[in-house]
Design an enzyme around this catalytic site. Structure first.
Site, PDB file in Angstrom:
ATOM      1  N   SER A 171     -13.505  -3.713   1.316  1.00  0.00           N
ATOM      2  CA  SER A 171     -14.427  -2.825   0.587  1.00  0.00           C
ATOM      3  C   SER A 171     -15.902  -3.153   0.849  1.00  0.00           C
ATOM      4  CB  SER A 171     -14.116  -2.834  -0.917  1.00  0.00           C
ATOM      5  OG  SER A 171     -12.852  -2.269  -1.180  1.00  0.00           O
ATOM      6  N   TYR A 188       0.845  -1.200   0.000  1.00  0.00           N
ATOM      7  CA  TYR A 188       0.000   0.000   0.000  1.00  0.00           C
ATOM      8  C   TYR A 188       0.875   1.242   0.000  1.00  0.00           C
ATOM      9  CZ  TYR A 188      -3.963  -3.066   1.288  1.00  0.00           C
ATOM     10  OH  TYR A 188      -4.919  -4.055   1.321  1.00  0.00           O
ATOM     11  N   GLN A 236     -16.139   9.574   9.114  1.00  0.00           N
ATOM     12  CA  GLN A 236     -16.655   8.371   8.435  1.00  0.00           C
ATOM     13  C   GLN A 236     -16.563   7.160   9.364  1.00  0.00           C
ATOM     14  OE1 GLN A 236     -14.203   8.314   4.893  1.00  0.00           O
ATOM     15  NE2 GLN A 236     -15.575   9.698   3.783  1.00  0.00           N
TER      16      GLN A 236
HETATM   17  P1  NDP Z   1     -14.643   0.733   1.978  1.00  0.00           P
HETATM   18  O1  NDP Z   1     -15.529   0.004   1.042  1.00  0.00           O
HETATM   19  O2  NDP Z   1     -15.039   0.854   3.405  1.00  0.00           O
HETATM   20  O3  NDP Z   1     -14.419   2.197   1.352  1.00  0.00           O
HETATM   21  C1  NDP Z   1     -13.839   3.208   2.127  1.00  0.00           C
HETATM   22  C2  NDP Z   1     -14.013   4.555   1.462  1.00  0.00           C
HETATM   23  O4  NDP Z   1     -15.408   4.873   1.312  1.00  0.00           O
HETATM   24  C3  NDP Z   1     -13.447   5.666   2.330  1.00  0.00           C
HETATM   25  O5  NDP Z   1     -12.062   5.803   2.171  1.00  0.00           O
HETATM   26  C4  NDP Z   1     -14.247   6.864   1.858  1.00  0.00           C
HETATM   27  O6  NDP Z   1     -13.695   7.309   0.616  1.00  0.00           O
HETATM   28  C5  NDP Z   1     -15.629   6.249   1.606  1.00  0.00           C
HETATM   29  N1  NDP Z   1     -16.486   6.316   2.798  1.00  0.00           N
HETATM   30  C6  NDP Z   1     -16.367   5.621   3.967  1.00  0.00           C
HETATM   31  N2  NDP Z   1     -17.340   5.939   4.826  1.00  0.00           N
HETATM   32  C7  NDP Z   1     -18.106   6.863   4.222  1.00  0.00           C
HETATM   33  C8  NDP Z   1     -19.267   7.568   4.627  1.00  0.00           C
HETATM   34  N3  NDP Z   1     -19.810   7.397   5.833  1.00  0.00           N
HETATM   35  N4  NDP Z   1     -19.820   8.448   3.744  1.00  0.00           N
HETATM   36  C9  NDP Z   1     -19.271   8.653   2.529  1.00  0.00           C
HETATM   37  N5  NDP Z   1     -18.147   8.001   2.083  1.00  0.00           N
HETATM   38  C10 NDP Z   1     -17.576   7.114   2.924  1.00  0.00           C
HETATM   39  O7  NDP Z   1     -13.252   0.054   2.030  1.00  0.00           O
HETATM   40  P2  NDP Z   1     -11.869   0.220   1.192  1.00  0.00           P
HETATM   41  O8  NDP Z   1     -12.115   0.070  -0.258  1.00  0.00           O
HETATM   42  O9  NDP Z   1     -11.193   1.444   1.678  1.00  0.00           O
HETATM   43  O10 NDP Z   1     -11.093  -1.057   1.701  1.00  0.00           O
HETATM   44  C11 NDP Z   1     -10.966  -1.255   3.113  1.00  0.00           C
HETATM   45  C12 NDP Z   1      -9.738  -2.027   3.436  1.00  0.00           C
HETATM   46  O11 NDP Z   1      -9.801  -3.327   2.890  1.00  0.00           O
HETATM   47  C13 NDP Z   1      -8.429  -1.468   2.900  1.00  0.00           C
HETATM   48  O12 NDP Z   1      -7.952  -0.369   3.616  1.00  0.00           O
HETATM   49  C14 NDP Z   1      -7.529  -2.662   3.027  1.00  0.00           C
HETATM   50  O13 NDP Z   1      -7.123  -2.805   4.368  1.00  0.00           O
HETATM   51  C15 NDP Z   1      -8.474  -3.787   2.643  1.00  0.00           C
HETATM   52  N6  NDP Z   1      -8.318  -4.150   1.213  1.00  0.00           N
HETATM   53  C16 NDP Z   1      -7.768  -5.359   0.932  1.00  0.00           C
HETATM   54  C17 NDP Z   1      -7.564  -5.777  -0.355  1.00  0.00           C
HETATM   55  C18 NDP Z   1      -6.946  -7.107  -0.606  1.00  0.00           C
HETATM   56  O14 NDP Z   1      -6.603  -7.416  -1.745  1.00  0.00           O
HETATM   57  N7  NDP Z   1      -6.763  -7.913   0.411  1.00  0.00           N
HETATM   58  C19 NDP Z   1      -7.930  -4.930  -1.506  1.00  0.00           C
HETATM   59  C20 NDP Z   1      -8.530  -3.690  -1.121  1.00  0.00           C
HETATM   60  C21 NDP Z   1      -8.727  -3.326   0.198  1.00  0.00           C
HETATM   61  P3  NDP Z   1     -13.731   8.855   0.129  1.00  0.00           P
HETATM   62  O15 NDP Z   1     -14.125   9.715   1.276  1.00  0.00           O
HETATM   63  O16 NDP Z   1     -12.364   9.112  -0.359  1.00  0.00           O
HETATM   64  O17 NDP Z   1     -14.728   8.854  -0.994  1.00  0.00           O
END
Ligand code: NDP
Length: 321
Positions: A206, A54, A291
């Site tokens: 996600s 990352y 969030q």
């Molecule tokens: P999410 O689906 O929870 O998306 C998070 C994003 O959504 C935030 O960064 C923000 O983005 C937006 N968000 C969150 N809460 C709110 C809210 N209340 N209102 C509006 N927007 C909101 O998860 P991620 O995609 O970030 O993935 C989570 C974790 O999963 C990663 O950090 C990692 O640890 C893991 N992961 C693992 C993978 C793997 O291959 N093993 C691949 C991908 C992720 P913004 O504000 O910028 O729009």
């Protein structure tokens, strides 16, 4: 916050786990990253997920700094190995013994800790003999550098093969980390049933489909400023597949269903994921602390069957299964 056992192990993790992909060391400034980690800690989240890849190792460094001074015994710190983190030499990726042994050292240094609680194979390596990979993981555990071993995005067959070898070597795989949300259900058919047999839990990534299930992306409207969809460091590219009109309309149709149970859309999305008993935790990301504070309200929510059915009617036509 509730705590769930990871696989057949005695390790308990917080059912909301905080992850820092695309945010720490990249989309968000260090100050917002630290504030988000503090919001997670304040909300009772004890489990933190990152990976060496990352932000090319920067995410591990930011997390290490953010968690400095916390009581180590009260945290579960997870990281991963597979992808190169900088130089892309011929031994800088995959799950060879050499790459695993070298990578764990770098991760521990960046995370400022003597051990990680869970070390995860970020993907399956089709080129390295699985016996070599599992022996290297067994040695990492024996050396005390990782307490438990997990995988990410392994298929049911890969989990079966890996678990059989792990057992022969005297340890167990306890977790798999796949993508899972109302929009991406691919694990339901094979990975979840196989994992239940094997004593493996899912910690899913996600759960908000990167923010799409928050409902803030409106069909036909400009992208919200500062959102992942506008993040030119990589976020925009990652989320783009979800920004389709049919998906965005379906998400808006969830609003009255969420209101029925007193939740907002992000909370409904997280609560939905946590209904599945094989899911030990949903890994939530955040670009700002509010969030985290908002999304943790999904903890402990039991969605009634008729609400699950209404969600199904709206989302099944646009979900990947
Ligand atoms: P999410 O689906 O929870 O998306 C998070 C994003 O959504 C935030 O960064 C923000 O983005 C937006 N968000 C969150 N809460 C709110 C809210 N209340 N209102 C509006 N927007 C909101 O998860 P991620 O995609 O970030 O993935 C989570 C974790 O999963 C990663 O950090 C990692 O640890 C893991 N992961 C693992 C993978 C793997 O291959 N093993 C691949 C991908 C992720 P913004 O504000 O910028 O729009």
């Amino acid at each position: 916050m509730e705590f769930r056992y990871l696989g057949n192990s005695g390790l308990k993790i917080s059912e909301l786990t905080y992850g820092n992909w695309l945010t720490h060391g990249s989309q968000v400034e260090n100050e917002a990253a630290l504030a988000s980690v503090n919001a997670a800690l304040d909300a009772g989240i004890t489990t933190f997920d990152t990976a060496d890849a990352y932000a090319n190792t920067k995410a591990e460094k930011v997390l290490g700094k953010a968690l400095k001074g916390q009581r180590r015994e009260s945290l579960e710190i997870f990281t991963k190995v597979y992808w190169p983190t900088g130089p892309k030499g011929h031994n800088d990726s995959g799950l060879s013994r050499k790459h695993i042994m070298e990578s764990i050292e770098g991760s521990l240094t960046r995370l400022k800790t003597d051990y990680v609680d869970l070390y995860q194979a970020h993907r399956f390596d089709v080129e390295t003999p699985l016996e070599e990979t599992m022996q290297a993981f067994a040695d990492v555990v024996r050396q005390g550098k990782a307490l438990y071993i997990g995988t990410s995005e392994w298929t049911a067959d890969q989990l079966r093969q890996g678990q059989a070898i792990a057992k022969d070597l005297g340890f167990s795989l306890i977790s798999n980390q796949p993508q899972y949300s109302m929009l991406w259900r691919v694990i339901e058919a094979e990975v979840v049933p196989a994992s239940e047999e094997l004593g493996i839990s899912q910690i899913v990534w996600s759960p908000l489909a990167q923010g799409v299930l928050s409902g803030k992306y409106l069909p036909g409207a400009p992208l919200p400023k500062g959102s992942r969809a506008t993040d030119k460091n990589g976020g925009a590219n990652m989320i783009s597949a979800w920004l389709r009109d049919d998906v965005l309309h379906a998400v808006q149709d969830l609003k009255p269903i969420a209101a029925e149970v007193g939740l907002d859309l992000p909370q409904l999305a997280v609560a939905w994921v946590l209904q599945n008993p094989n899911i030990a935790a949903a890994i939530i990301g955040a670009s700002r602390p509010e969030q985290v504070t908002n999304n943790v309200k999904a903890v402990g929510v039991k969605l009634p069957e008729e609400v699950m059915q209404k969600i199904e009617a709206v989302m099944a036509p646009v979900a990947e299964t």
